[in-house]
Design a protein around this motif. Structure first.
Motif, PDB file in Angstrom:
ATOM      1  N   ILE A  47       0.843  -1.205   0.000  1.00  0.00           N
ATOM      2  CA  ILE A  47       0.000   0.000   0.000  1.00  0.00           C
ATOM      3  C   ILE A  47       0.878   1.254   0.000  1.00  0.00           C
ATOM      4  N   PHE A  48       2.055   1.188   0.618  1.00  0.00           N
ATOM      5  CA  PHE A  48       2.967   2.339   0.616  1.00  0.00           C
ATOM      6  C   PHE A  48       3.925   2.289  -0.583  1.00  0.00           C
ATOM      7  N   LEU A  49       4.358   1.091  -0.980  1.00  0.00           N
ATOM      8  CA  LEU A  49       5.288   0.980  -2.117  1.00  0.00           C
ATOM      9  C   LEU A  49       4.637   1.493  -3.405  1.00  0.00           C
ATOM     10  N   PHE A  50       3.358   1.190  -3.578  1.00  0.00           N
ATOM     11  CA  PHE A  50       2.656   1.549  -4.823  1.00  0.00           C
ATOM     12  C   PHE A  50       2.683   3.059  -5.106  1.00  0.00           C
ATOM     13  N   PRO A  51       2.180   3.905  -4.207  1.00  0.00           N
ATOM     14  CA  PRO A  51       2.232   5.345  -4.536  1.00  0.00           C
ATOM     15  C   PRO A  51       3.657   5.896  -4.558  1.00  0.00           C
ATOM     16  N   VAL A  52       4.504   5.413  -3.650  1.00  0.00           N
ATOM     17  CA  VAL A  52       5.861   5.962  -3.531  1.00  0.00           C
ATOM     18  C   VAL A  52       6.658   5.761  -4.832  1.00  0.00           C
ATOM     19  N   PHE A  53       6.546   4.580  -5.451  1.00  0.00           N
ATOM     20  CA  PHE A  53       7.327   4.317  -6.664  1.00  0.00           C
ATOM     21  C   PHE A  53       6.594   4.684  -7.952  1.00  0.00           C
ATOM     22  N   TYR A  54       5.297   4.417  -7.999  1.00  0.00           N
ATOM     23  CA  TYR A  54       4.588   4.538  -9.269  1.00  0.00           C
ATOM     24  C   TYR A  54       3.913   5.892  -9.483  1.00  0.00           C
ATOM     25  N   LEU A  55       3.480   6.539  -8.389  1.00  0.00           N
ATOM     26  CA  LEU A  55       2.608   7.701  -8.557  1.00  0.00           C
ATOM     27  C   LEU A  55       3.223   9.027  -8.136  1.00  0.00           C
ATOM     28  N   LEU A  66     -10.304   3.750  -2.352  1.00  0.00           N
ATOM     29  CA  LEU A  66      -9.161   4.618  -2.032  1.00  0.00           C
ATOM     30  C   LEU A  66      -7.994   4.400  -2.998  1.00  0.00           C
ATOM     31  N   THR A  67      -7.850   3.166  -3.498  1.00  0.00           N
ATOM     32  CA  THR A  67      -6.798   2.895  -4.494  1.00  0.00           C
ATOM     33  C   THR A  67      -7.079   3.689  -5.771  1.00  0.00           C
ATOM     34  N   ILE A  68      -8.351   3.699  -6.187  1.00  0.00           N
ATOM     35  CA  ILE A  68      -8.729   4.463  -7.386  1.00  0.00           C
ATOM     36  C   ILE A  68      -8.503   5.962  -7.134  1.00  0.00           C
ATOM     37  N   VAL A  69      -8.846   6.417  -5.940  1.00  0.00           N
ATOM     38  CA  VAL A  69      -8.645   7.832  -5.588  1.00  0.00           C
ATOM     39  C   VAL A  69      -7.149   8.175  -5.638  1.00  0.00           C
ATOM     40  N   THR A  70      -6.303   7.269  -5.111  1.00  0.00           N
ATOM     41  CA  THR A  70      -4.843   7.500  -5.114  1.00  0.00           C
ATOM     42  C   THR A  70      -4.333   7.704  -6.535  1.00  0.00           C
ATOM     43  N   VAL A  71      -4.788   6.826  -7.456  1.00  0.00           N
ATOM     44  CA  VAL A  71      -4.339   6.923  -8.845  1.00  0.00           C
ATOM     45  C   VAL A  71      -4.874   8.209  -9.470  1.00  0.00           C
ATOM     46  N   ALA A  72      -6.141   8.536  -9.209  1.00  0.00           N
ATOM     47  CA  ALA A  72      -6.760   9.739  -9.790  1.00  0.00           C
ATOM     48  C   ALA A  72      -6.039  11.000  -9.320  1.00  0.00           C
ATOM     49  N   VAL A  73      -5.729  11.041  -8.019  1.00  0.00           N
ATOM     50  CA  VAL A  73      -5.068  12.221  -7.443  1.00  0.00           C
ATOM     51  C   VAL A  73      -3.679  12.430  -8.061  1.00  0.00           C
ATOM     52  N   SER A  74      -3.007  11.333  -8.424  1.00  0.00           N
ATOM     53  CA  SER A  74      -1.653  11.440  -8.976  1.00  0.00           C
ATOM     54  C   SER A  74      -1.655  12.173 -10.329  1.00  0.00           C
ATOM     55  N   TYR A  75      -2.834  12.235 -10.992  1.00  0.00           N
ATOM     56  CA  TYR A  75      -2.907  12.927 -12.287  1.00  0.00           C
ATOM     57  C   TYR A  75      -3.232  14.416 -12.121  1.00  0.00           C
ATOM     58  N   LEU A  76      -3.503  14.856 -10.871  1.00  0.00           N
ATOM     59  CA  LEU A  76      -3.787  16.272 -10.628  1.00  0.00           C
ATOM     60  C   LEU A  76      -2.522  17.100 -10.837  1.00  0.00           C
ATOM     61  N   ASP A  77      -2.711  18.300 -11.353  1.00  0.00           N
ATOM     62  CA  ASP A  77      -1.568  19.175 -11.624  1.00  0.00           C
ATOM     63  C   ASP A  77      -1.247  19.991 -10.368  1.00  0.00           C
ATOM     64  N   VAL A  78      -0.549  19.341  -9.431  1.00  0.00           N
ATOM     65  CA  VAL A  78      -0.160  20.029  -8.193  1.00  0.00           C
ATOM     66  C   VAL A  78       1.346  19.890  -7.986  1.00  0.00           C
ATOM     67  N   LEU A  89       0.574  10.197   0.408  1.00  0.00           N
ATOM     68  CA  LEU A  89       0.953   9.488   1.632  1.00  0.00           C
ATOM     69  C   LEU A  89      -0.183   9.507   2.665  1.00  0.00           C
ATOM     70  N   PHE A  90      -1.006  10.567   2.646  1.00  0.00           N
ATOM     71  CA  PHE A  90      -2.155  10.608   3.555  1.00  0.00           C
ATOM     72  C   PHE A  90      -3.142   9.486   3.203  1.00  0.00           C
ATOM     73  N   ILE A  91      -3.439   9.340   1.915  1.00  0.00           N
ATOM     74  CA  ILE A  91      -4.372   8.272   1.502  1.00  0.00           C
ATOM     75  C   ILE A  91      -3.777   6.897   1.836  1.00  0.00           C
ATOM     76  N   ALA A  92      -2.462   6.734   1.571  1.00  0.00           N
ATOM     77  CA  ALA A  92      -1.806   5.452   1.883  1.00  0.00           C
ATOM     78  C   ALA A  92      -1.885   5.163   3.387  1.00  0.00           C
ATOM     79  N   THR A  93      -1.726   6.201   4.198  1.00  0.00           N
ATOM     80  CA  THR A  93      -1.804   6.020   5.660  1.00  0.00           C
ATOM     81  C   THR A  93      -3.218   5.608   6.085  1.00  0.00           C
ATOM     82  N   VAL A  94      -4.231   6.213   5.467  1.00  0.00           N
ATOM     83  CA  VAL A  94      -5.623   5.838   5.774  1.00  0.00           C
ATOM     84  C   VAL A  94      -5.850   4.368   5.401  1.00  0.00           C
TER      85      VAL A  94
END
Lengths: 199, 109
Positions: free
Chosen positions: A190-198, B24-36, B46-51
Protein backbone atom coordinates in the motif's frame (compact mmCIF):
# COMPACT_ATOMS: atom_id res chain seq x y z
CA UNK A 1 7.07 -32.65 26.39
CA UNK A 2 4.09 -30.39 25.83
CA UNK A 3 4.79 -26.73 25.01
CA UNK A 4 2.58 -24.52 27.21
CA UNK A 5 0.42 -21.64 25.99
CA UNK A 6 0.11 -22.80 22.38
CA UNK A 7 -3.66 -22.30 22.53
CA UNK A 8 -4.50 -20.86 25.93
CA UNK A 9 -3.32 -17.33 26.78
CA UNK A 10 -0.19 -16.79 28.86
CA UNK A 11 -1.18 -15.20 32.20
CA UNK A 12 1.52 -12.51 31.88
CA UNK A 13 0.71 -11.30 28.36
CA UNK A 14 -2.90 -12.37 27.84
CA UNK A 15 -1.83 -13.84 24.49
CA UNK A 16 -0.75 -17.28 23.33
CA UNK A 17 2.85 -17.91 22.25
CA UNK A 18 2.10 -17.73 18.54
CA UNK A 19 0.37 -14.36 18.75
CA UNK A 20 3.11 -12.63 20.74
CA UNK A 21 5.72 -14.27 18.49
CA UNK A 22 4.19 -13.07 15.24
CA UNK A 23 3.80 -9.50 16.52
CA UNK A 24 7.44 -9.39 17.64
CA UNK A 25 8.45 -10.72 14.21
CA UNK A 26 6.33 -8.07 12.48
CA UNK A 27 7.97 -5.29 14.51
CA UNK A 28 11.36 -6.48 13.19
CA UNK A 29 9.85 -6.43 9.68
CA UNK A 30 8.73 -2.82 10.20
CA UNK A 31 12.33 -1.89 10.94
CA UNK A 32 13.62 -3.88 7.92
CA UNK A 33 11.33 -2.08 5.47
CA UNK A 34 11.75 1.13 7.50
CA UNK A 35 15.50 1.07 6.81
CA UNK A 36 14.80 0.75 3.10
CA UNK A 37 12.20 3.54 3.16
CA UNK A 38 14.76 5.75 4.97
CA UNK A 39 17.27 4.86 2.22
CA UNK A 40 14.64 5.78 -0.37
CA UNK A 41 14.10 9.21 1.27
CA UNK A 42 17.85 9.83 1.38
CA UNK A 43 18.31 8.89 -2.29
CA UNK A 44 15.36 11.04 -3.35
CA UNK A 45 16.54 14.08 -1.39
CA UNK A 46 20.09 13.62 -2.67
CA UNK A 47 19.07 13.29 -6.32
CA UNK A 48 19.40 17.06 -6.94
CA UNK A 49 16.04 17.24 -8.72
CA UNK A 50 16.79 14.34 -11.06
CA UNK A 51 14.35 11.97 -9.40
CA UNK A 52 11.37 12.72 -11.70
CA UNK A 53 13.59 12.23 -14.77
CA UNK A 54 14.86 8.86 -13.48
CA UNK A 55 11.30 7.83 -12.61
CA UNK A 56 10.04 8.78 -16.08
CA UNK A 57 12.96 6.95 -17.73
CA UNK A 58 12.12 3.78 -15.77
CA UNK A 59 8.66 3.73 -17.47
CA UNK A 60 6.88 1.93 -14.64
CA UNK A 61 3.54 0.42 -15.65
CA UNK A 62 0.87 2.16 -13.52
CA UNK A 63 -2.16 0.13 -14.79
CA UNK A 64 -0.39 -3.18 -13.98
CA UNK A 65 0.66 -1.92 -10.54
CA UNK A 66 -2.91 -0.72 -9.85
CA UNK A 67 -4.17 -4.18 -10.82
CA UNK A 68 -1.60 -5.73 -8.48
CA UNK A 69 -2.81 -3.46 -5.65
CA UNK A 70 -6.38 -4.64 -6.25
CA UNK A 71 -5.20 -8.29 -6.27
CA UNK A 72 -3.40 -7.90 -2.91
CA UNK A 73 -6.39 -6.11 -1.34
CA UNK A 74 -8.64 -8.94 -2.55
CA UNK A 75 -6.20 -11.48 -1.07
CA UNK A 76 -6.44 -9.73 2.31
CA UNK A 77 -10.23 -10.15 2.17
CA UNK A 78 -9.97 -13.86 1.29
CA UNK A 79 -7.43 -14.29 4.11
CA UNK A 80 -9.78 -12.92 6.80
CA UNK A 81 -12.64 -14.90 5.25
CA UNK A 82 -10.54 -18.07 5.62
CA UNK A 83 -10.04 -17.28 9.33
CA UNK A 84 -13.76 -16.41 9.76
CA UNK A 85 -14.68 -19.75 8.15
CA UNK A 86 -12.57 -21.60 10.72
CA UNK A 87 -14.23 -19.61 13.52
CA UNK A 88 -17.55 -20.87 12.14
CA UNK A 89 -16.20 -24.44 11.94
CA UNK A 90 -16.47 -24.59 8.13
CA UNK A 91 -13.43 -26.53 6.90
CA UNK A 92 -14.53 -26.56 3.24
CA UNK A 93 -14.98 -22.79 3.05
CA UNK A 94 -11.69 -22.28 4.92
CA UNK A 95 -9.89 -24.31 2.24
CA UNK A 96 -11.65 -22.42 -0.55
CA UNK A 97 -10.64 -19.00 0.83
CA UNK A 98 -7.19 -20.27 1.79
CA UNK A 99 -6.43 -21.43 -1.76
CA UNK A 100 -7.92 -18.22 -3.17
CA UNK A 101 -5.44 -16.28 -1.02
CA UNK A 102 -2.55 -18.38 -2.34
CA UNK A 103 -3.85 -17.91 -5.90
CA UNK A 104 -3.99 -14.11 -5.44
CA UNK A 105 -0.36 -14.22 -4.29
CA UNK A 106 0.46 -16.20 -7.45
CA UNK A 107 -1.35 -13.67 -9.68
CA UNK A 108 0.56 -10.83 -7.99
CA UNK A 109 3.88 -12.55 -8.73
CA UNK A 110 2.96 -13.30 -12.36
CA UNK A 111 2.09 -9.62 -12.91
CA UNK A 112 5.34 -8.64 -11.20
CA UNK A 113 7.21 -11.06 -13.51
CA UNK A 114 5.74 -9.30 -16.56
CA UNK A 115 6.71 -5.92 -15.09
CA UNK A 116 10.29 -7.02 -14.38
CA UNK A 117 10.79 -8.68 -17.79
CA UNK A 118 9.49 -5.54 -19.55
CA UNK A 119 12.14 -3.56 -17.67
CA UNK A 120 14.91 -6.01 -18.61
CA UNK A 121 13.85 -5.96 -22.29
CA UNK A 122 14.42 -2.20 -22.26
CA UNK A 123 17.80 -2.77 -20.56
CA UNK A 124 16.56 -1.25 -17.31
CA UNK A 125 18.54 -2.97 -14.56
CA UNK A 126 19.23 -2.09 -10.91
CA UNK A 127 22.56 -0.56 -11.92
CA UNK A 128 20.88 1.64 -14.58
CA UNK A 129 19.84 4.37 -12.15
CA UNK A 130 19.49 5.14 -8.44
CA UNK A 131 15.70 5.02 -8.85
CA UNK A 132 15.77 1.54 -10.41
CA UNK A 133 18.25 0.30 -7.79
CA UNK A 134 15.94 1.10 -4.88
CA UNK A 135 12.86 0.08 -6.93
CA UNK A 136 14.22 -3.43 -7.57
CA UNK A 137 15.55 -3.75 -3.99
CA UNK A 138 12.26 -2.85 -2.31
CA UNK A 139 9.80 -4.51 -4.69
CA UNK A 140 12.08 -7.58 -4.87
CA UNK A 141 12.18 -7.91 -1.09
CA UNK A 142 8.42 -7.47 -1.01
CA UNK A 143 7.98 -10.19 -3.65
CA UNK A 144 10.10 -12.54 -1.49
CA UNK A 145 7.68 -11.86 1.37
CA UNK A 146 4.75 -12.70 -0.92
CA UNK A 147 6.43 -16.04 -1.76
CA UNK A 148 6.99 -16.73 1.97
CA UNK A 149 3.36 -15.86 2.80
CA UNK A 150 2.09 -18.11 -0.01
CA UNK A 151 4.15 -21.06 1.29
CA UNK A 152 2.92 -20.46 4.85
CA UNK A 153 -0.74 -20.24 3.78
CA UNK A 154 -0.44 -23.20 1.40
CA UNK A 155 0.85 -25.38 4.26
CA UNK A 156 -2.03 -24.53 6.61
CA UNK A 157 -4.63 -24.81 3.83
CA UNK A 158 -3.17 -28.13 2.65
CA UNK A 159 -1.43 -30.66 4.93
CA UNK A 160 -1.60 -28.43 8.01
CA UNK A 161 -5.42 -28.36 7.92
CA UNK A 162 -5.50 -31.91 9.38
CA UNK A 163 -5.20 -30.15 12.73
CA UNK A 164 -8.87 -29.12 12.29
CA UNK A 165 -9.97 -32.60 13.39
CA UNK A 166 -7.77 -32.79 16.49
CA UNK A 167 -7.34 -29.18 17.71
CA UNK A 168 -9.52 -26.73 15.79
CA UNK A 169 -8.67 -23.72 17.96
CA UNK A 170 -4.94 -24.23 17.42
CA UNK A 171 -5.42 -24.27 13.64
CA UNK A 172 -7.65 -21.16 13.86
CA UNK A 173 -4.98 -19.33 15.85
CA UNK A 174 -2.24 -20.41 13.45
CA UNK A 175 -4.26 -19.16 10.48
CA UNK A 176 -4.85 -15.85 12.27
CA UNK A 177 -1.07 -15.53 12.77
CA UNK A 178 -0.26 -16.34 9.13
CA UNK A 179 -2.98 -13.84 8.23
CA UNK A 180 -1.25 -11.13 10.27
CA UNK A 181 1.89 -11.68 8.19
CA UNK A 182 -0.11 -11.65 4.95
CA UNK A 183 -1.87 -8.37 5.85
CA UNK A 184 1.49 -6.84 6.74
CA UNK A 185 2.76 -7.73 3.25
CA UNK A 186 -0.37 -6.04 1.83
CA UNK A 187 0.26 -3.01 4.06
CA UNK A 188 3.84 -2.63 2.78
CA UNK A 189 2.59 -2.70 -0.83
CA UNK A 190 0.00 0.00 0.00
CA UNK A 191 2.97 2.34 0.62
CA UNK A 192 5.29 0.98 -2.12
CA UNK A 193 2.66 1.55 -4.82
CA UNK A 194 2.23 5.34 -4.54
CA UNK A 195 5.86 5.96 -3.53
CA UNK A 196 7.33 4.32 -6.66
CA UNK A 197 4.59 4.54 -9.27
CA UNK A 198 2.61 7.70 -8.56
CA UNK A 199 4.59 10.30 -6.61
CA UNK B 1 -8.52 -10.39 19.09
CA UNK B 2 -10.91 -11.18 21.94
CA UNK B 3 -12.22 -14.73 22.08
CA UNK B 4 -15.93 -13.94 21.84
CA UNK B 5 -16.62 -12.28 18.51
CA UNK B 6 -19.73 -11.96 16.35
CA UNK B 7 -18.36 -13.45 13.14
CA UNK B 8 -21.27 -12.33 10.94
CA UNK B 9 -20.72 -8.73 12.06
CA UNK B 10 -16.95 -9.14 11.50
CA UNK B 11 -17.50 -10.40 7.95
CA UNK B 12 -19.70 -7.38 7.12
CA UNK B 13 -16.90 -5.10 8.42
CA UNK B 14 -14.29 -6.98 6.33
CA UNK B 15 -16.32 -6.50 3.14
CA UNK B 16 -16.84 -2.79 3.92
CA UNK B 17 -13.09 -2.35 4.52
CA UNK B 18 -12.31 -4.19 1.26
CA UNK B 19 -14.62 -1.88 -0.74
CA UNK B 20 -13.12 1.19 1.01
CA UNK B 21 -9.58 0.06 0.17
CA UNK B 22 -10.56 -0.50 -3.45
CA UNK B 23 -12.15 2.96 -3.75
CA UNK B 24 -9.16 4.62 -2.03
CA UNK B 25 -6.80 2.89 -4.49
CA UNK B 26 -8.73 4.46 -7.39
CA UNK B 27 -8.64 7.83 -5.59
CA UNK B 28 -4.84 7.50 -5.11
CA UNK B 29 -4.34 6.92 -8.85
CA UNK B 30 -6.76 9.74 -9.79
CA UNK B 31 -5.07 12.22 -7.44
CA UNK B 32 -1.65 11.44 -8.98
CA UNK B 33 -2.91 12.93 -12.29
CA UNK B 34 -3.79 16.27 -10.63
CA UNK B 35 -1.57 19.18 -11.62
CA UNK B 36 -0.16 20.03 -8.19
CA UNK B 37 3.33 20.64 -6.83
CA UNK B 38 5.46 17.67 -5.71
CA UNK B 39 5.16 18.41 -1.93
CA UNK B 40 1.35 18.65 -2.21
CA UNK B 41 1.15 15.45 -4.28
CA UNK B 42 3.40 13.65 -1.76
CA UNK B 43 1.27 14.84 1.17
CA UNK B 44 -2.02 13.77 -0.44
CA UNK B 45 -0.63 10.44 -1.69
CA UNK B 46 0.95 9.49 1.63
CA UNK B 47 -2.16 10.61 3.56
CA UNK B 48 -4.37 8.27 1.50
CA UNK B 49 -1.81 5.45 1.88
CA UNK B 50 -1.80 6.02 5.66
CA UNK B 51 -5.62 5.84 5.77
CA UNK B 52 -5.53 2.58 3.76
CA UNK B 53 -2.79 1.15 5.95
CA UNK B 54 -4.74 2.05 9.09
CA UNK B 55 -7.83 0.27 7.75
CA UNK B 56 -5.79 -2.89 7.10
CA UNK B 57 -4.10 -2.74 10.51
CA UNK B 58 -7.23 -1.91 12.53
CA UNK B 59 -9.70 -4.31 10.93
CA UNK B 60 -7.91 -7.04 8.96
CA UNK B 61 -5.14 -7.33 11.58
CA UNK B 62 -7.66 -6.86 14.42
CA UNK B 63 -5.62 -4.08 16.04
CA UNK B 64 -8.83 -2.28 16.99
CA UNK B 65 -9.47 -5.02 19.55
CA UNK B 66 -6.08 -6.22 20.76
CA UNK B 67 -4.30 -6.74 24.07
CA UNK B 68 -2.31 -3.90 25.69
CA UNK B 69 1.03 -5.65 25.27
CA UNK B 70 0.62 -5.52 21.47
CA UNK B 71 -0.15 -1.78 21.60
CA UNK B 72 2.91 -1.10 23.78
CA UNK B 73 5.14 -3.20 21.52
CA UNK B 74 3.88 -1.35 18.45
CA UNK B 75 4.20 2.06 20.15
CA UNK B 76 7.88 1.33 20.76
CA UNK B 77 8.28 0.21 17.14
CA UNK B 78 6.58 3.38 15.85
CA UNK B 79 8.98 5.52 17.96
CA UNK B 80 12.02 3.78 16.44
CA UNK B 81 10.45 3.92 12.96
CA UNK B 82 9.92 7.70 13.23
CA UNK B 83 13.54 8.10 14.38
CA UNK B 84 14.66 6.04 11.38
CA UNK B 85 12.64 8.21 8.97
CA UNK B 86 13.85 11.44 10.64
CA UNK B 87 17.55 10.57 10.23
CA UNK B 88 17.77 11.21 6.45
CA UNK B 89 15.66 14.38 6.82
CA UNK B 90 17.93 15.68 9.60
CA UNK B 91 20.99 14.88 7.47
CA UNK B 92 19.48 16.91 4.65
CA UNK B 93 18.80 19.87 6.94
CA UNK B 94 22.35 19.63 8.37
CA UNK B 95 23.78 19.67 4.83
CA UNK B 96 21.81 22.78 3.93
CA UNK B 97 22.88 24.54 7.13
CA UNK B 98 26.50 23.59 6.37
CA UNK B 99 26.27 24.95 2.81
CA UNK B 100 24.68 28.17 4.09
CA UNK B 101 27.46 28.65 6.66
CA UNK B 102 30.09 28.04 3.96
CA UNK B 103 28.56 30.69 1.68
CA UNK B 104 28.36 33.14 4.59
CA UNK B 105 32.02 32.56 5.46
CA UNK B 106 33.18 33.29 1.88
CA UNK B 107 31.08 36.41 1.39
CA UNK B 108 33.04 39.69 1.74
CA UNK B 109 31.98 41.76 4.75
Amino acid sequence: MEIPYTVEAHPETGLNNGKIGIWLFLTSEVMLFGALFATFIMLRIGSDGNWAAMQAEAELNIPLATLNTAVLIASSLTMVMAWASLMRGQLGRFKLFGWLTVACGGIFLVIKYFEYTAKFEHHHYPESSTFLAIYFAMTGLHALHVIGGMAWNAYFTGPGSKLFHTNRQWLTDRVEHSGLFWHFVDLVWIFLFPVFYLL
Amino acid sequence: MSEHVDIDKQVRIYVTVFVSLFVLTIVTVAVSYLDVSVPVALTIGLFIATVKGSLVACFFMHLIDEKKIVYWTLALTVAFFIALMALPLLTSVADQVGEFAEVEAHEPH
